[in-house]
Motif scaffolding. Structure first.
Motif, short mmCIF file in Angstrom:
data_model
loop_
_atom_site.label_atom_id
_atom_site.label_comp_id
_atom_site.label_asym_id
_atom_site.label_seq_id
_atom_site.Cartn_x
_atom_site.Cartn_y
_atom_site.Cartn_z
N ALA A 1 0.82 -1.21 0.00
CA ALA A 1 0.00 0.00 0.00
C ALA A 1 0.86 1.27 0.00
N LYS A 2 1.92 1.26 0.80
CA LYS A 2 2.82 2.41 0.85
C LYS A 2 3.49 2.65 -0.49
N ALA A 3 3.91 1.55 -1.13
CA ALA A 3 4.54 1.67 -2.43
C ALA A 3 3.59 2.24 -3.47
N LYS A 4 2.35 1.72 -3.43
CA LYS A 4 1.34 2.24 -4.36
C LYS A 4 1.12 3.73 -4.13
N ALA A 5 1.07 4.16 -2.89
CA ALA A 5 0.84 5.59 -2.58
C ALA A 5 1.99 6.44 -3.11
N LYS A 6 3.23 5.97 -2.87
CA LYS A 6 4.38 6.73 -3.36
C LYS A 6 4.37 6.81 -4.88
N LYS A 7 4.03 5.69 -5.54
CA LYS A 7 4.00 5.70 -6.99
C LYS A 7 2.94 6.64 -7.52
N ALA A 8 1.80 6.65 -6.85
CA ALA A 8 0.74 7.56 -7.29
C ALA A 8 1.15 9.01 -7.10
N ALA A 9 1.83 9.30 -6.01
CA ALA A 9 2.30 10.69 -5.78
C ALA A 9 3.33 11.10 -6.82
N ALA A 10 4.24 10.14 -7.14
CA ALA A 10 5.26 10.45 -8.15
C ALA A 10 4.63 10.69 -9.50
N ASP A 11 3.66 9.87 -9.85
CA ASP A 11 2.97 10.08 -11.13
C ASP A 11 2.28 11.44 -11.17
N LYS A 12 1.73 11.79 -10.06
CA LYS A 12 1.00 13.07 -10.01
C LYS A 12 1.96 14.25 -10.17
N GLU A 13 3.09 14.12 -9.52
CA GLU A 13 4.07 15.21 -9.63
C GLU A 13 4.58 15.34 -11.07
N LYS A 14 4.80 14.17 -11.73
CA LYS A 14 5.25 14.22 -13.11
C LYS A 14 4.22 14.89 -14.00
N GLU A 15 2.99 14.55 -13.76
CA GLU A 15 1.94 15.15 -14.58
C GLU A 15 1.82 16.67 -14.33
N SER A 16 1.97 17.04 -13.10
CA SER A 16 1.85 18.48 -12.78
C SER A 16 3.02 19.27 -13.37
N GLN A 17 4.19 18.65 -13.42
CA GLN A 17 5.34 19.32 -14.02
C GLN A 17 5.16 19.42 -15.53
#
Length: 867
Positions: free
Chosen positions: A851-867
């Motif tokens: 679950a923690k890994a999934k959360a981190k991956k989702a946050a990273a994806d979100k940051e990439k998209e926002s950039q």
């Protein structure tokens, strides 16, 4: 063509008669005994009474040795229609019941009753019939039978058989011819007892009812002719006819031919041509039996010949030894070369082998010839073929040919010459110049032929029995084979029926599976339609809430992925349910167990509910509507699970106890209430939190004071909601476990998938909102899901959370701890793992890490998209 009745009567009225071929005129020598009256001999010392004295079978002896009998008492009873009884000729004691030599040419022995007279001559009780004309004919015939009367002219045929004929009789002939030389017993009887003979004739006429009654007397007996004329003078229909003296005019067939001109058929009887004939001695015995009730115990016997000094007729008792009568007639053995006694006349009689032979009912004469009085039997010479025997034969036979074949023992050829038509009159032997005893040869041949016939009949009967047995065995064999064939066909039919039943069951199972698949497909279709409607509604609401800003392509892609995942999981659940149904049908198509059906139904209900929940949760895009939709889906999913479990239990007719059903309903109701309450609290908290995150920073600062004041209340509400939701899930698991323990693990796994879908939905909502607190929220949700999954797999009762758990949960809600969400989850998992096995703790840690890994991956994806 036989003469008619009228022509015969005209001939008789004219004093004429007919004639028969052949015949002889021997010297009668009747004057030796017919001049003296009938005498009564003295009582012998022993009387021997044969049980069979007639043609037919003998009777059954009804006395024992040592019994005292009276005169006229029955000694034997009739055993067949052709049997007549015999009676005691005098009173005395039964001294023997044994075989004794009897009157027969072969000197055979038969069963006899020997009685020693007591000299009293005491009669038994008699039953005469006074008025016989008023008595039924059958009773009269029975009385004749019980009196033991049979033919006394020589043949010995039972009289009651003759009188009971049903054929019409035209002529009743009374035979008083007595044509054989030396015999005068009937002559003296007609002279002295004409009236009683007339009475017997009346009885016979009453029983038979003939058209004409004729008394035939030979013309050499004028005294007897006159006596019967006087006795019958008052009966105009009684005709006394004088017949020419010619031997053998006294034979039955010859006399019928003389009187009527008719011939008796070879194998027929006189009744066949309308004639009935009786002897005068028989007629006298009938009158004695009916009018006086006396049985036949005596008869008139002529004792004559030149070897006796006083030839005469004696009224001899039945059973009197021949030697006793010879002594009464003063037998002189010196007048004979060797002792010789002939029973019967010289023409048809036979030589006795023993002087102790008793007198029987057919004995009419005892001839004791002197030297050279009769032809010597040993003087036989070769046949000269003169044919004198053929000229003398009254039956128109060929005695010479019969003699040759009989002497050569060619019995079949002798029969071809009508051997059995011979009446054994002896006329052929009388005229034979070679002095051949032809009648002896004929008698011997007849006896041999009878023996052969008996043997042949026995062999034929044995053959018939053998063939019958063989046929019976073959029939039984066929029946057994037929029985086995039918049994085999029945077994085949039963097997076919079983196969048809199994096929029907399989078809029914396939139909049920098909129906189940159709229902699943229909449910999926409805879910897809509902999903499309929800997507459209969510799109509209999201567009309105985001002030007209279109959603990004990434959001659309994530929504489509989430929906595809939900559909895949729903399809997978339906396929798993179908496989279970197929497996249960293939293993036990005929009678699946209640437990398997229950598990299958429960699993199907859970799968449908979770699929519905996943499809409702997948299409949500906007955080606020999505949160509401998620909470609404959770609420309805919980309700659907409980409802489907109840429906599955009802469909399968699972017979739970009343206590278990009550507990399950209470637990479901409590879980539903707590879930609704928790969902409501979470919804309010989520809305406030989303609103606070969505507002500008100035507005957040302005409301921070109020949030600080209400922070404690919100924290407690979130903690209570989390606890209530966990307890609701626990209650749901306990209800499912009550119905079927086998579905718990699968339910837990599906619940985790639903929770993961919810987390995915929350993640999507957080990404769309662009807030940094979403990562922490996803982590908390993943940790809670891992915790619930570990607890459910342990299937252990969970106690209420400790104050430490509540404090940790509060710290997580406030964000006060310096540790990251993963550390909080790890601490929570560590504290809860104290009550779990090592395996469950390990699984919980792995789930938390995932679950923690999934959360981190989702946050990273979100940051990439926002950039």
């Amino acid at each position: 063509m036989y003469p008619s009745f009228d022509s015969i009567i005209e001939t008789l009225n004219a004093g004429k008669t007919y004639s028969f071929p052949g015949g002889v005129h021997p010297d009668d020598k009747k004057a030796l005994s017919n001049t003296s009256v009938i005498q009564k001999p003295s009582m012998p010392e022993l009387l021997v009474v044969p049980l069979r004295q007639h043609i037919g079978s003998d009777g059954i002896c009804c006395v024992d040795v040592g019994d005292t009998v009276l005169k006229g008492q029955v000694l034997s009873q009739s055993s067949s229609p052709f049997s007549v009884p015999v009676h005691a000729p005098t009173s005395g004691e039964v001294v023997a019941i044994a075989p004794h030599v009897v009157a027969h040419p072969s000197g055979l022995t038969e069963m006899c009753v020997s009685i020693r007279p007591d000299g009293k001559d005491t009669w038994c009780e008699l039953s005469p019939t006074t008025n016989y004309s008023n008595v039924d004919k059958s009773q009269l015939i029975d009385a004749i039978c019980q009196a033991g009367i049979s033919g006394m002219g020589g043949a010995g045929f039972p009289t009651h058989i003759k009188t009971s004929t049903s054929k019409p009789v035209e002529f009743l002939i009374l035979n008083g011819i007595e044509c054989e030389p030396y015999i005068t017993s009937d002559d003296r009887l007609m002279r002295e007892h004409a009236w009683q003979i007339r009475q017997g004739l009346d009885i016979l006429a009453h029983l038979i009812g003939p058209k004409a009654i004729i008394v035939a007397i030979e013309d050499n007996k004028p005294e007897a002719f006159e006596a019967l004329n006087i006795a019958c003078q008052d009966k105009k229909d009684y005709r006394i006819v004088s017949v020419e003296t010619k031997y053998p005019a006294g034979g039955e067939k010859q006399l019928i031919q003389v009187i009527t001109g008719r011939e008796v058929p070879r194998n027929g009887l006189p009744a066949d041509i309308g004639v009935m004939m009786f002897n005068v001695g028989t007629c006298y015995a009938i009158a004695d039996a009916i009018l006086h009730g006396k049985p036949l115990i005596e008869r008139i016997v002529t004792v004559t010949g030149e070897a006796v000094e006083s030839p005469s007729n004696f009224r001899a008792l039945i059973g009197t030894p021949v030697s006793h009568l010879l002594s009464e007639a003063k037998y002189n053995p010196k007048k004979q070369k060797a002792p010789k006694v002939v029973m019967g006349g010289p023409m048809m009689g036979f030589t006795l082998s023993d002087a102790t032979i008793p007198v029987v009912k057919t004995t009419n004469c005892l001839l004791v010839p002197a030297k050279k009085e009769l032809v010597d039997d040993n003087a036989e010479r070769p046949c000269i073929r003169c044919s004198a025997c053929a000229d003398a034969c009254p039956a128109s036979l060929l005695p010479q040919q019969m003699f040759w074949h009989a002497k050569a023992k060619e019995y079949d050829k002798a029969e071809e010459y009508d051997l059995f038509d011979c009446i054994e009159c002896g006329a052929c032997a009388y005229v034979c110049p070679s002095e051949i005893p032809l009648v002896h040869y004929y008698r011997q041949a007849k006896a041999e032929i009878r023996l052969q016939r008996d043997e042949k009949n026995k062999a034929e009967k044995a053959k018939q029995r053998f063939e019958a047995r063989k046929e019976r065995l073959e029939r039984e064999k066929r029946e057994r084979e037929e029985k086995h064939r039918k049994a085999k066909e029945a077994r085949l039919a039963a097997n076919k029926a079983k196969e048809k039943n199994a096929e029907a069951v399989d078809n029914a199972s396939n139909t049920d599976v098909t129906e189940a698949k159709d229902k699943v497909a229909a449910a999926l279709a409805r879910a897809k339609a509902k999903k499309a409607a929800l997507q459209a509604k969510s799109s509209n609401e999201s567009a309105t809430s985001n002030t007209g800003e279109p959603s990004t392509a990434t959001d659309d892609k994530k929504a489509q992925v989430a929906a595809a995942i939900a559909r895949a999981k729903a399809k997978k659940a339906a396929q798993a349910q179908t496989e279970k149904v197929d497996e249960s049908s293939s293993i036990q198509p005929a009678a699946p167990s209640a437990e398997d059906e229950k598990k299958a139904k429960v699993a199907a209900a859970i799968a449908r509910a979770k699929a519905k929940k996943a499809e409702q949760a997948a299409p949500s895009e906007d955080p606020t509507p999505g949160n509401h939709s998620d909470e609404h889906a959770d609420k309805h999913a919980d309700e659907d699970v409980a409802k489907n479990v109840e429906e599955s239990t009802a469909d399968n007719n699972v017979k739970l106890s009343a206590e278990e059903q009550k507990k399950a309903r209470i637990a479901a109701a409590v879980a539903k209430a707590k879930a609704q309450k928790a969902a409501k609290s979470m919804s309010e908290n989520g809305l406030s939190e989303s609103s606070s995150l969505a507002q500008p920073s100035s507005q957040t600062i302005a409301q921070s004071g109020e949030q600080k004041n209400e922070q404690q209340d919100e924290k407690r509400a979130r903690i209570a909601a989390a606890v209530a939701k966990a307890k609701a899930k626990k209650a749901e698991a306990e209800v499912a476990q009550t119905v079927s323990s086998a579905g718990n693990e699968k339910e837990n796994e599906e619940t985790v998938h639903l929770s993961e879908n919810n987390s995915t939905q929350h993640e999507s909502n957080a990404d769309s909102s662009g807030k940094s607190e979403a990562d922490e929220k996803k982590a908390r949700i993943a940790a809670a899901v891992a915790k619930a999954k570990a607890k459910k797999r342990a299937q252990a009762s969970q106690e209420e959370s400790s104050p430490t758990d509540i404090n940790e949960t509060e710290s997580q809600a406030k964000g006060e701890p310096s540790e990251s969400p993963s550390q909080d989850n790890a601490e929570t998992s560590t504290q809860d793992g104290a009550q779990m096995s090592g395996q469950d703790e390990k699984k919980a840690r792995i789930a938390a890490a995932i679950a923690k890994a999934k959360a981190k991956k989702a946050a990273a994806d979100k940051e990439k998209e926002s950039q």
